[in-house]
Design a protein around this motif. Structure first.
Motif, PDB file in Angstrom:
ATOM      1  N   ALA B  37      -8.931  -7.567  -3.810  1.00 30.05           N
ATOM      2  CA  ALA B  37      -8.188  -7.092  -2.635  1.00 30.05           C
ATOM      3  C   ALA B  37      -7.147  -6.061  -3.044  1.00 30.05           C
ATOM      4  O   ALA B  37      -6.999  -5.008  -2.423  1.00 30.05           O
ATOM      5  CB  ALA B  37      -7.517  -8.262  -1.930  1.00 30.05           C
ATOM      6  N   GLU B  38      -6.447  -6.361  -4.157  1.00 32.23           N
ATOM      7  CA  GLU B  38      -5.418  -5.440  -4.648  1.00 32.23           C
ATOM      8  C   GLU B  38      -6.032  -4.106  -5.063  1.00 32.23           C
ATOM      9  O   GLU B  38      -5.479  -3.035  -4.793  1.00 32.23           O
ATOM     10  CB  GLU B  38      -4.695  -6.100  -5.822  1.00 32.23           C
ATOM     11  CG  GLU B  38      -3.536  -5.315  -6.402  1.00 32.23           C
ATOM     12  CD  GLU B  38      -2.371  -5.159  -5.437  1.00 32.23           C
ATOM     13  OE1 GLU B  38      -2.187  -6.008  -4.566  1.00 32.23           O
ATOM     14  OE2 GLU B  38      -1.646  -4.142  -5.591  1.00 32.23           O
ATOM     15  N   ILE B  40      -8.782  -2.746  -3.885  1.00 31.29           N
ATOM     16  CA  ILE B  40      -9.148  -2.005  -2.658  1.00 31.29           C
ATOM     17  C   ILE B  40      -7.910  -1.291  -2.129  1.00 31.29           C
ATOM     18  O   ILE B  40      -7.928  -0.091  -1.837  1.00 31.29           O
ATOM     19  CB  ILE B  40      -9.699  -2.963  -1.586  1.00 31.29           C
ATOM     20  CG1 ILE B  40     -11.037  -3.532  -1.991  1.00 31.29           C
ATOM     21  CG2 ILE B  40      -9.845  -2.231  -0.246  1.00 31.29           C
ATOM     22  CD1 ILE B  40     -11.555  -4.607  -1.072  1.00 31.29           C
ATOM     23  N   PHE B  41      -6.785  -2.037  -2.052  1.00 33.76           N
ATOM     24  CA  PHE B  41      -5.539  -1.464  -1.522  1.00 33.76           C
ATOM     25  C   PHE B  41      -5.090  -0.275  -2.362  1.00 33.76           C
ATOM     26  O   PHE B  41      -4.703   0.771  -1.838  1.00 33.76           O
ATOM     27  CB  PHE B  41      -4.467  -2.552  -1.522  1.00 33.76           C
ATOM     28  CG  PHE B  41      -3.193  -2.145  -0.856  1.00 33.76           C
ATOM     29  CD1 PHE B  41      -3.106  -2.096   0.521  1.00 33.76           C
ATOM     30  CD2 PHE B  41      -2.075  -1.817  -1.606  1.00 33.76           C
ATOM     31  CE1 PHE B  41      -1.929  -1.727   1.142  1.00 33.76           C
ATOM     32  CE2 PHE B  41      -0.896  -1.453  -0.989  1.00 33.76           C
ATOM     33  CZ  PHE B  41      -0.828  -1.404   0.389  1.00 33.76           C
ATOM     34  N   ARG B  42      -5.199  -0.418  -3.677  1.00 25.67           N
ATOM     35  CA  ARG B  42      -4.767   0.656  -4.566  1.00 25.67           C
ATOM     36  C   ARG B  42      -5.651   1.884  -4.445  1.00 25.67           C
ATOM     37  O   ARG B  42      -5.180   3.017  -4.486  1.00 25.67           O
ATOM     38  CB  ARG B  42      -4.763   0.174  -6.019  1.00 25.67           C
ATOM     39  CG  ARG B  42      -3.452  -0.408  -6.414  1.00 25.67           C
ATOM     40  CD  ARG B  42      -3.583  -1.101  -7.760  1.00 25.67           C
ATOM     41  NE  ARG B  42      -2.557  -2.119  -7.851  1.00 25.67           N
ATOM     42  CZ  ARG B  42      -1.308  -1.879  -8.221  1.00 25.67           C
ATOM     43  NH1 ARG B  42      -0.948  -0.668  -8.533  1.00 25.67           N
ATOM     44  NH2 ARG B  42      -0.435  -2.859  -8.267  1.00 25.67           N
ATOM     45  N   VAL B  44      -7.434   2.811  -1.861  1.00 22.22           N
ATOM     46  CA  VAL B  44      -7.228   3.476  -0.571  1.00 22.22           C
ATOM     47  C   VAL B  44      -5.931   4.280  -0.581  1.00 22.22           C
ATOM     48  O   VAL B  44      -5.854   5.376  -0.031  1.00 22.22           O
ATOM     49  CB  VAL B  44      -7.201   2.430   0.570  1.00 22.22           C
ATOM     50  CG1 VAL B  44      -6.707   3.049   1.867  1.00 22.22           C
ATOM     51  CG2 VAL B  44      -8.576   1.846   0.785  1.00 22.22           C
ATOM     52  N   ASN B  45      -4.898   3.718  -1.240  1.00 22.41           N
ATOM     53  CA  ASN B  45      -3.564   4.321  -1.162  1.00 22.41           C
ATOM     54  C   ASN B  45      -3.154   5.026  -2.451  1.00 22.41           C
ATOM     55  O   ASN B  45      -1.973   5.109  -2.774  1.00 22.41           O
ATOM     56  CB  ASN B  45      -2.537   3.246  -0.819  1.00 22.41           C
ATOM     57  CG  ASN B  45      -2.804   2.653   0.526  1.00 22.41           C
ATOM     58  OD1 ASN B  45      -2.921   3.374   1.505  1.00 22.41           O
ATOM     59  ND2 ASN B  45      -2.924   1.335   0.585  1.00 22.41           N
TER      60      ASN B  45
END
Lengths: 307, 57
Positions: B37-38, B40-42, B44-45
């Motif tokens: 999950a982390e 994916i977040f990284r 994307v951002n």
């Protein structure tokens, strides 16, 4: 196991009854066909009246809203708008510079402490240095006197005025609102802040402004007591970004978004986890429901009327 | 089938071993799940997070 996978993949076919047959069965049990003509008329009239009254109320409500001459801010494509898009932290850092050098002259931010900046826009050392720039009244000491000391990480942002009355007296009776939660506290959020800061213009004919008021179409009523604060090159950014008025407004709006929603990034991290977990649970629940209902769905009930 | 029966005898037969398996697998599952999950977040951002501006300094 293979059979189970096969049953899941076959998906829609599993245990499915024909919807057409179900509809006919329900229809056969309906009693509306036995209603008298008068009863049908009454119910149809009541239905039409209720629907008409609802539509009228909705239309009246809408017409009242339309009479409200308020300029709504346009939606801007913020880099943090989106389900899992984080705040732009370099923008937050620049926004802090704008707040400190421009907004903080009149606006307080009493719910944000210097320690909150750590890991968001500043390192611990930088935040300590920022805090040490101001003097705080502390005390009492052993003699019972209040004394001044440099700020610490645990101190909240300084208030430019001693109290609300002092703020009003210095600003023609208008109170500069606390900016901690301003993005959540205004319709339109960060779009409103951006439009307000960049939207100053000459008052149209017929609008009379009192002493110390300025015209801004995005401010409800139009007459605002805050002068335009952001101009090109009003300050110089640490990271060398060209400080145009719209860049300043965008950065400070992003900063204020962070102060209003410090949990913003964690919330979006949580969404990714929740979506992953719940989509897994949805599949399990769907399979389990079909599995448990197998006996009920495949059962046939025979009704034999008494002769 | 041999694997299934050994698995059953070793783990699923007793509640104690079953609970142990649940706890151990939770550890690995949660670690993997959080990390993915982390990441994916990284991804994307990328370039917007505090870690990114920290590197620049």
């Amino acid at each position: 196991m293979a059979a189970t996978v096969g049953r899941i993949c076959a998906g829609a076919g599993l245990l499915k009854t024909s919807n057409g047959a179900v509809f006919n069965q329900i229809n056969a049990f309906s009693t509306t066909r036995e209603w008298s003509k008068g009863r049908r008329m009454v119910l149809a009239t009541v239905g039409a009246l209720a629907g008409g009254a609802g539509a009228l109320m909705f239309a009246l409500d809408q017409s009242v809203k339309a009479s409200d001459l308020e300029l709504h801010p346009p939606k801007n494509p913020w880099s943090h708008s989106g389900l899992i898009n984080s705040l732009d932290h370099s923008s937050v850092r620049r926004g802090y510079e704008v707040y400190k050098q421009v907004c903080a002259a009149c606006h307080s931010m009493k719910y944000i402490a210097y320690r909150n900046l750590i890991g968001v826009s500043h390192t611990e050392d930088e935040a300590k240095a920022e805090a040490a720039e101001m003097m705080v009244t502390d005390g009492p000491d052993e003699a019972g006197n209040m004394f001044q000391r440099p700020g610490k990480l645990s101190d909240y942002f300084p208030n430019p005025y001693a109290n609300e009355e002092a703020a009003r007296a210095a600003n023609n009776g208008a109170f500069p609102p606390d900016l901690s939660y301003i993005v959540s506290a205004r319709h339109g959020g960060e779009d409103y802040i951006f439009s307000l800061l960049t939207g100053y213009c000459d008052a149209p004919a017929g609008i009379v402004l009192r002493e110390g008021q300025y015209y801004n179409p995005y401010f409800p009523g139009g007459a605002i007591s805050m002068a335009q604060a952001l101009y090109n090159e009003v300050l110089e950014y640490e990271d060398g970004t060209p400080a145009t008025a719209s860049q300043l407004a965008k950065d400070v709006a992003t900063f204020l978004k962070w102060t209003a929603e410090p949990e913003h990034d964690d919330r979006k991290r949580m969404l990714i986890k929740a979506a992953g977990m719940f989509s897994f649970l949805l599949v399990v629940t769907y399979y389990l429901k079909r599995h448990k209902w197998t006996n009920i769905k495949t059962r046939k009930i025979e009704f034999k009327p008494r002769k | 089938m041999a694997l299934n029966s050994t698995l059953y005898n070793a783990i699923f037969k007793r509640t104690s071993t079953f609970v142990l398996l649940a706890m151990a697998s939770t550890f690995f599952f949660e670690r993997t799940f959080d990390l993915s999950a982390e990441s994916i977040f990284r991804s994307v951002n990328q370039g917007k997070l505090y870690e990114d501006i920290k590197k620049e300094e």
